[in-house]
Design an enzyme around this catalytic site. Structure first.
Site, PDB file in Angstrom:
ATOM      1  N   LYS A   1       0.833  -1.205   0.000  1.00 15.64           N
ATOM      2  CA  LYS A   1       0.000   0.000   0.000  1.00 15.64           C
ATOM      3  C   LYS A   1       0.868   1.256   0.000  1.00 15.64           C
ATOM      4  O   LYS A   1       0.537   2.244  -0.668  1.00 15.64           O
ATOM      5  CB  LYS A   1      -0.932  -0.009   1.217  1.00 15.64           C
ATOM      6  CG  LYS A   1      -2.058  -1.023   1.093  1.00 15.64           C
ATOM      7  CD  LYS A   1      -2.876  -1.104   2.369  1.00 15.64           C
ATOM      8  CE  LYS A   1      -4.001  -2.108   2.233  1.00 15.64           C
ATOM      9  NZ  LYS A   1      -4.756  -2.314   3.477  1.00 15.64           N
TER      10      LYS A   1
ATOM     11  N   GLN B   1      -4.357  -1.404   9.985  1.00 18.75           N
ATOM     12  CA  GLN B   1      -4.281  -2.755   9.430  1.00 18.75           C
ATOM     13  C   GLN B   1      -4.757  -3.775  10.461  1.00 18.75           C
ATOM     14  O   GLN B   1      -4.431  -3.686  11.637  1.00 18.75           O
ATOM     15  CB  GLN B   1      -2.834  -3.063   9.006  1.00 18.75           C
ATOM     16  CG  GLN B   1      -2.663  -4.383   8.305  1.00 18.75           C
ATOM     17  CD  GLN B   1      -3.367  -4.448   6.963  1.00 18.75           C
ATOM     18  OE1 GLN B   1      -3.408  -3.472   6.231  1.00 18.75           O
ATOM     19  NE2 GLN B   1      -3.930  -5.593   6.660  1.00 18.75           N
TER      20      GLN B   1
ATOM     21  N   ASP C   1     -10.663   3.914   4.839  1.00 17.07           N
ATOM     22  CA  ASP C   1     -10.833   2.470   4.703  1.00 17.07           C
ATOM     23  C   ASP C   1     -12.273   2.049   4.983  1.00 17.07           C
ATOM     24  O   ASP C   1     -12.626   0.879   4.854  1.00 17.07           O
ATOM     25  CB  ASP C   1      -9.868   1.748   5.653  1.00 17.07           C
ATOM     26  CG  ASP C   1      -9.580   0.310   5.232  1.00 17.07           C
ATOM     27  OD1 ASP C   1      -9.732   0.001   4.038  1.00 17.07           O
ATOM     28  OD2 ASP C   1      -9.194  -0.496   6.099  1.00 17.07           O
TER      29      ASP C   1
END
Length: 282
Positions: free
Chosen positions: A55, A99, A122
């Site tokens: 990413k 994450q 996200d």
């Protein structure tokens, strides 16, 4: 019936990232501000480390600054929440990616809720889910958002169609069902306790497999001409759909890899630039 056409997520994602890079460069030229994505990683899970590094590399290619925050595996929830709260208050950070997985001792919901909704690129907060459900402005969960963009690219209009979502996770199954419902599909959620899963899937015009069980959906379960979106990713590059047999019956199908996966990252980057644009008022 001929084999299903492949839905090329890799090619579409490449175009989205190119468009995103142009938007980022334009924003920086007009405001002097480069979009910035902060990635937060708890511990050193090898898959997560690799994913975050990927990413970061994609971010740089899209003209997005990447700030990585590595935290020890044993960090208490309160400290993680403090880190995320500080990033939310930092005007130089426009998007935050936490994450997961984070470890069983972490209260994941408390951690996600520490992310300011305007920086939740996200799409993991309750505010983002509400926005997806009510069709209000906000950021979609990245994989569901990428799936909808992929459907649009191949002129799949969900309106009036029967959509079956296999899986009910908070960041994939549930939100993709709400996005499909918002586009006037008739949505059925299936899960581990669904009786006669095959019979339900056989009724679907659109199947979204997002349960994390390799080759759970078989070709014989697919209605002829259905659109099959495989959002599963299991060891050995295997999805939740038995690709070879499903391709004989579907009209459109996503490969694994190269289908949904690239769209997830492309959506994250596009939403980061959108967040920066909103926050700078540009």
């Amino acid at each position: 019936m001929s084999q299903a056409q492949l839905m090329d997520g890799t090619g579409l994602a490449r175009r989205i990232v190119e468009e995103t890079a142009k938007r980022a460069a334009d924003l920086t030229e007009r405001t002097g501000v480069a979009p910035c994505l902060a990635t937060v990683l708890v511990g050193e899970d090898p898959a997560s480390v690799t994913y975050v590094r990927m990413k970061q590399n994609r971010s740089r290619k899209a003209g997005i600054e990447s700030r990585h925050v590595a935290l020890p595996a044993g960090i208490p929830t309160a400290e993680l929440v403090g880190t995320l709260t500080a990033l939310s208050a930092d005007p130089t950070v426009h998007g935050i990616l936490l994450q997961h997985p984070m470890g069983h001792h972490i209260d994941e919901r408390a951690a996600f809720e520490a992310i300011a909704p305007e920086k939740d690129v996200d799409g993991v907060t309750l505010a983002s889910f509400s926005a997806m459900s009510f069709g209000l402005p906000g950021f979609a969960s990245c994989t569901p958002g990428g799936i909808m963009r992929l459907l649009d690219e191949y002129d799949v209009d969900p309106a009036g169609k029967r959509a079956v979502v296999v899986g009910r996770s908070a960041i994939l199954g549930k939100p993709v069902g709400m996005l499909l419902l918002g586009r006037d599909a008739t949505v059925t959620y299936c899960h581990s306790r669904t009786a006669d899963l095959s019979a339900v899937v056989r009724e679907a015009d659109i199947v979204v497999a997002a349960v994390g069980r390799p080759r759970l959906i078989r070709g014989e379960d697919i209605k002829p001409g259905a659109v099959v979106v495989d959002a599963g990713y299991n060891p050995g590059n295997v999805g939740d759909v038995d690709f070879d047999s499903a391709r004989e019956r579907a009209s459109l199908i996503t490969p694994v890899p190269g289908g949904v996966g690239p769209m997830t990252i492309a959506t994250l980057l596009a939403q980061t630039v959108e967040a920066a644009t909103r926050q700078t008022g540009a």
